[in-house]
Write an enzyme that holds these catalytic residues in place. Sequence first.
Site, mmCIF file in Angstrom:
data_model
loop_
_atom_site.group_PDB
_atom_site.id
_atom_site.type_symbol
_atom_site.label_atom_id
_atom_site.label_comp_id
_atom_site.label_asym_id
_atom_site.label_seq_id
_atom_site.Cartn_x
_atom_site.Cartn_y
_atom_site.Cartn_z
ATOM 1 N N GLU A 123 36.003 22.456 11.525
ATOM 2 C CA GLU A 123 35.539 22.086 10.179
ATOM 3 C C GLU A 123 35.591 20.579 9.942
ATOM 4 O O GLU A 123 35.040 20.081 8.965
ATOM 5 C CB GLU A 123 36.342 22.854 9.114
ATOM 6 C CG GLU A 123 37.786 22.428 8.906
ATOM 7 C CD GLU A 123 38.768 22.994 9.944
ATOM 8 O OE1 GLU A 123 38.325 23.437 11.019
ATOM 9 O OE2 GLU A 123 39.977 22.949 9.662
ATOM 10 N N ARG A 129 48.690 18.147 14.365
ATOM 11 C CA ARG A 129 49.925 18.964 14.370
ATOM 12 C C ARG A 129 49.591 20.413 14.810
ATOM 13 O O ARG A 129 50.029 21.392 14.215
ATOM 14 C CB ARG A 129 50.594 18.968 12.984
ATOM 15 C CG ARG A 129 51.171 17.625 12.598
ATOM 16 C CD ARG A 129 51.950 17.674 11.301
ATOM 17 N NE ARG A 129 51.121 18.169 10.212
ATOM 18 C CZ ARG A 129 51.344 19.283 9.537
ATOM 19 N NH1 ARG A 129 52.392 20.017 9.809
ATOM 20 N NH2 ARG A 129 50.538 19.655 8.577
ATOM 21 N N HIS A 179 40.248 21.946 14.951
ATOM 22 C CA HIS A 179 39.605 21.973 13.621
ATOM 23 C C HIS A 179 38.090 21.759 13.666
ATOM 24 O O HIS A 179 37.620 20.658 13.363
ATOM 25 C CB HIS A 179 40.190 20.857 12.763
ATOM 26 C CG HIS A 179 41.576 21.069 12.298
ATOM 27 N ND1 HIS A 179 41.895 21.768 11.157
ATOM 28 C CD2 HIS A 179 42.750 20.652 12.812
ATOM 29 C CE1 HIS A 179 43.204 21.781 10.989
ATOM 30 N NE2 HIS A 179 43.749 21.111 11.979
ATOM 31 N N CYS A 228 43.707 26.320 13.445
ATOM 32 C CA CYS A 228 44.996 25.624 13.437
ATOM 33 C C CYS A 228 46.033 26.412 12.618
ATOM 34 O O CYS A 228 46.494 27.449 13.083
ATOM 35 C CB CYS A 228 44.810 24.187 12.956
ATOM 36 S SG CYS A 228 46.190 23.143 13.415
HETATM 37 N N1 GLN Z 1 51.506 22.338 11.965
HETATM 38 C C1 GLN Z 1 50.888 23.138 10.954
HETATM 39 C C2 GLN Z 1 51.621 24.459 10.785
HETATM 40 O O1 GLN Z 1 52.507 24.769 11.506
HETATM 41 C C3 GLN Z 1 49.422 23.387 11.250
HETATM 42 C C4 GLN Z 1 48.653 22.100 11.169
HETATM 43 C C5 GLN Z 1 47.195 22.209 10.861
HETATM 44 O O2 GLN Z 1 46.671 23.234 10.419
HETATM 45 N N2 GLN Z 1 46.512 21.110 11.032
HETATM 46 O O3 GLN Z 1 51.294 25.202 9.921
#
Ligand code: GLN
Length: 199
Positions: free
Chosen positions: A184, A147, A182, A90
Amino acid sequence: MSTIGVLALQGDFREHIQKITDLGHTAIEIRRTSEIDSIDGLIIPGGESTTVARLEKVTSELKTTTSDSLPLFDAVKLAIRNGMPVWGTCMGSIILAKDIEGSTQGRIGLMDISVRRNAFGPQRVSSQIDLNIEALGIQSYPCIFIRAPLFIQAGKDVEVICEYKGGFVMAAEKKMLATAFHPELTNDLRVHKYFLEMI
Ligand code: GLN
């Protein structure tokens, strides 16, 4: 047994450390350049990419009082170029990407993918979606998107491992691995095993 470093400036690094430990390997928190020497691979966890880029800059500026010779991201780049496996989840995938749509924020920027941040909407629409990822076996994989970015373009040397929503959410290039989700935060260890096999 491998020693895996987990970038620990911000984000969910503890969860990755737990998974690597559960798999019988050693995991250490990485906050400074000198700590990179002792690892066989690096995980960049989920978190907030703009915060991590800022923290990296600040901590690297403090380095003059330590034996750290290079700013942290520069040292990581050098290690990756020298073959160190790295996996970004992410936020980590955003830090690894060469291109972040519409943004000049700090990054490592070695993986030839273009990412669209927050492509799945805000925190409250976080979701788990079970996707079939052939490289992980026949059983679907629980992908948790918080996100999350969508990977929207890949260079010719990038292997797209899982396509989704008109883009893709898992990819590899040489010894670099990126997941928009994710692993993890699940009980499924298959992506951690996949990364450990790259080492
Ligand atoms: N939206 C976050 C970013 O732009 C990433 C979100 C996440 O790692 N869960 O850094």
